[in-house]
Design an enzyme around this catalytic site. Structure first.
Site, PDB file in Angstrom:
ATOM      1  N   PRO A   2       0.884  -1.304   0.049  1.00  0.00           N
ATOM      2  CA  PRO A   2       0.026  -0.094   0.028  1.00  0.00           C
ATOM      3  C   PRO A   2       0.931   1.160   0.180  1.00  0.00           C
ATOM      4  O   PRO A   2       1.890   1.441   0.756  1.00  0.00           O
ATOM      5  CB  PRO A   2      -0.792   0.137   1.353  1.00  0.00           C
ATOM      6  CG  PRO A   2      -0.665  -1.565   1.796  1.00  0.00           C
ATOM      7  CD  PRO A   2       0.862  -1.842   1.442  1.00  0.00           C
ATOM      8  N   GLU A   3       0.551   2.126  -0.986  1.00  0.00           N
ATOM      9  CA  GLU A   3       1.214   3.497  -0.899  1.00  0.00           C
ATOM     10  C   GLU A   3       0.050   4.436  -0.422  1.00  0.00           C
ATOM     11  O   GLU A   3      -0.753   4.089   0.125  1.00  0.00           O
ATOM     12  CB  GLU A   3       1.417   3.861  -2.336  1.00  0.00           C
ATOM     13  CG  GLU A   3       2.405   2.669  -3.048  1.00  0.00           C
ATOM     14  CD  GLU A   3       2.779   2.760  -4.419  1.00  0.00           C
ATOM     15  OE1 GLU A   3       2.880   4.177  -4.857  1.00  0.00           O
ATOM     16  OE2 GLU A   3       2.870   1.795  -5.224  1.00  0.00           O
ATOM     17  N   HIS A  95      -2.538 -15.919   8.202  1.00  0.00           N
ATOM     18  CA  HIS A  95      -1.637 -14.932   8.518  1.00  0.00           C
ATOM     19  C   HIS A  95      -2.215 -13.931   9.268  1.00  0.00           C
ATOM     20  O   HIS A  95      -1.825 -12.790   9.044  1.00  0.00           O
ATOM     21  CB  HIS A  95      -1.208 -14.526   7.038  1.00  0.00           C
ATOM     22  CG  HIS A  95      -0.698 -15.616   6.196  1.00  0.00           C
ATOM     23  ND1 HIS A  95       0.592 -16.008   6.485  1.00  0.00           N
ATOM     24  CD2 HIS A  95      -0.815 -16.143   5.051  1.00  0.00           C
ATOM     25  CE1 HIS A  95       1.017 -16.781   5.620  1.00  0.00           C
ATOM     26  NE2 HIS A  95       0.156 -17.082   4.607  1.00  0.00           N
ATOM     27  N   ARG A 114       3.429 -11.664   4.269  1.00  0.00           N
ATOM     28  CA  ARG A 114       5.069 -11.645   4.465  1.00  0.00           C
ATOM     29  C   ARG A 114       5.731 -11.350   5.726  1.00  0.00           C
ATOM     30  O   ARG A 114       7.056 -10.843   5.833  1.00  0.00           O
ATOM     31  CB  ARG A 114       5.494 -10.696   3.201  1.00  0.00           C
ATOM     32  CG  ARG A 114       5.332 -11.326   1.813  1.00  0.00           C
ATOM     33  CD  ARG A 114       5.546 -10.442   0.660  1.00  0.00           C
ATOM     34  NE  ARG A 114       7.167 -10.538   0.567  1.00  0.00           N
ATOM     35  CZ  ARG A 114       7.743  -9.821  -0.329  1.00  0.00           C
ATOM     36  NH1 ARG A 114       6.956  -9.038  -1.161  1.00  0.00           N
ATOM     37  NH2 ARG A 114       9.039  -9.937  -0.275  1.00  0.00           N
TER      38      ARG A 114
END
Length: 278
Positions: A2-3, A95, A114
């Site tokens: 995400p930016e 996750h 991740r």
DNA sequence: AATTGTACCTGTCAGC
DNA sequence: TGCTGACAGGTACAAT
């Protein structure tokens, strides 16, 4: 992942659901993501339990969840982090690393394939102990980010344009997708040194930064693989991309084949005809 | 001081 | 059907 536009979309989707809600319980499955207090799940949960959300803000790619009276839960989603407001019973996924139970019976969950995400819990007066926040550059969608502001940021720097845009100390919130889209719109080669930009090019860059980030927000972000908002909904800006990830395809403006290079270790796509190094 | 490389993780996809 | 390697919205830290 995400930016700025994606983090802003998450912020907007969470804000009405979290405001004035109180955390009743905290479940930590992966303590190592807690940077402050470092790996300390017990202190983390103890401080948060019983506190009420009073504001949901964003700075660059950081989400700032303010709790009464003066605590801030700071979350950076990095590449694959998700913050999800869960209203119906949903099994805890593989996750899911944190669950914040709320007094409305719902939950806020942090999910990150991740495990690159970062979580800090600090008092407001200590926000600057987070280095990334302390050195963060100007907020590009704010009114304060004028052309002069960009020129000041460029002053004294010799970075290439792509590296400059990715550097959070120069301008906040731009990542690999929007950097490529901004440079394409501005007609600037990713390897162009910023100290060689003419005034008209600096202005084009400034306009493109504002325009592409705002367009990303308007489309509720870019969903390529992992990104979704606080309700698990995808954005649609991936349908507006001109060059990001499109190497080998024809440029939408001139038909020249989009090229691929590396800048600052990141894959970069650009049109060699529309973005001349000059 | 500024730049480059590496590490942190898991998942996916192309090629053999 | 594996297996291997490259690659992925990011940044902190070490090495040069």
């Amino acid at each position: 992942m995400p930016e700025l536009p994606e983090v802003e979309t998450v912020r907007r989707s969470l804000e009405p659901n979290l405001l004035n809600k109180t955390i009743t319980e905290v479940k930590v499955f992966l303590p190592k993501l807690i940077k402050i207090p470092s790996g300390d799940a017990e202190a983390f949960g103890r401080i948060l339990t019983g506190r009420k959300f009073k504001a949901i803000k964003r700075r660059g790619k950081y989400l700032l969840l303010y709790l009464e009276p003066d605590w801030v839960l700071v979350i950076h989603l990095r590449m694959t982090g998700r913050l999800l407001y869960i209203e119906k019973p949903v099994p805890v996924e593989k996750h899911t690393h944190f669950i914040f139970c709320l007094d409305d019976g719902n939950e806020l969950r942090f999910h990150d394939v991740r495990q690159f995400g970062l979580i800090y819990l600090v008092q407001e007066k200590d926000l600057e102990t987070i280095e990334g926040l302390k050195t963060m550059g100007p907020e590009p969608l704010s009114e304060d980010f004028t052309l002069e502001c960009l020129k000041n940021s460029i002053k004294g720097k010799k970075q290439r344009a792509k590296v400059f845009l990715l550097d959070q100390r120069c301008v906040a919130g731009i990542g690999n997708i929007y950097a490529d889209e901004i440079l394409f719109q501005a007609g600037i080669h990713p390897d162009r040194r910023v100290d060689t930009l003419r005034d008209d090019e600096k202005e084009a860059l400034w306009r493109a930064i504002k325009d592409r980030l705002q367009a990303g927000v308007d489309h509720r972000g870019t969903s390529i693989k992992d990104y979704v908002d606080g309700f698990g909904q995808a954005g649609s800006f991936q349908n507006q991309l001109q060059v990001y990830g499109k190497y080998g395809e024809p440029c939408p403006r001139c038909g020249t084949i989009i090229q691929r290079t590396k800048s600052g270790g990141r894959t970069t796509s650009f049109c060699p005809r529309c973005q001349k190094i000059r």
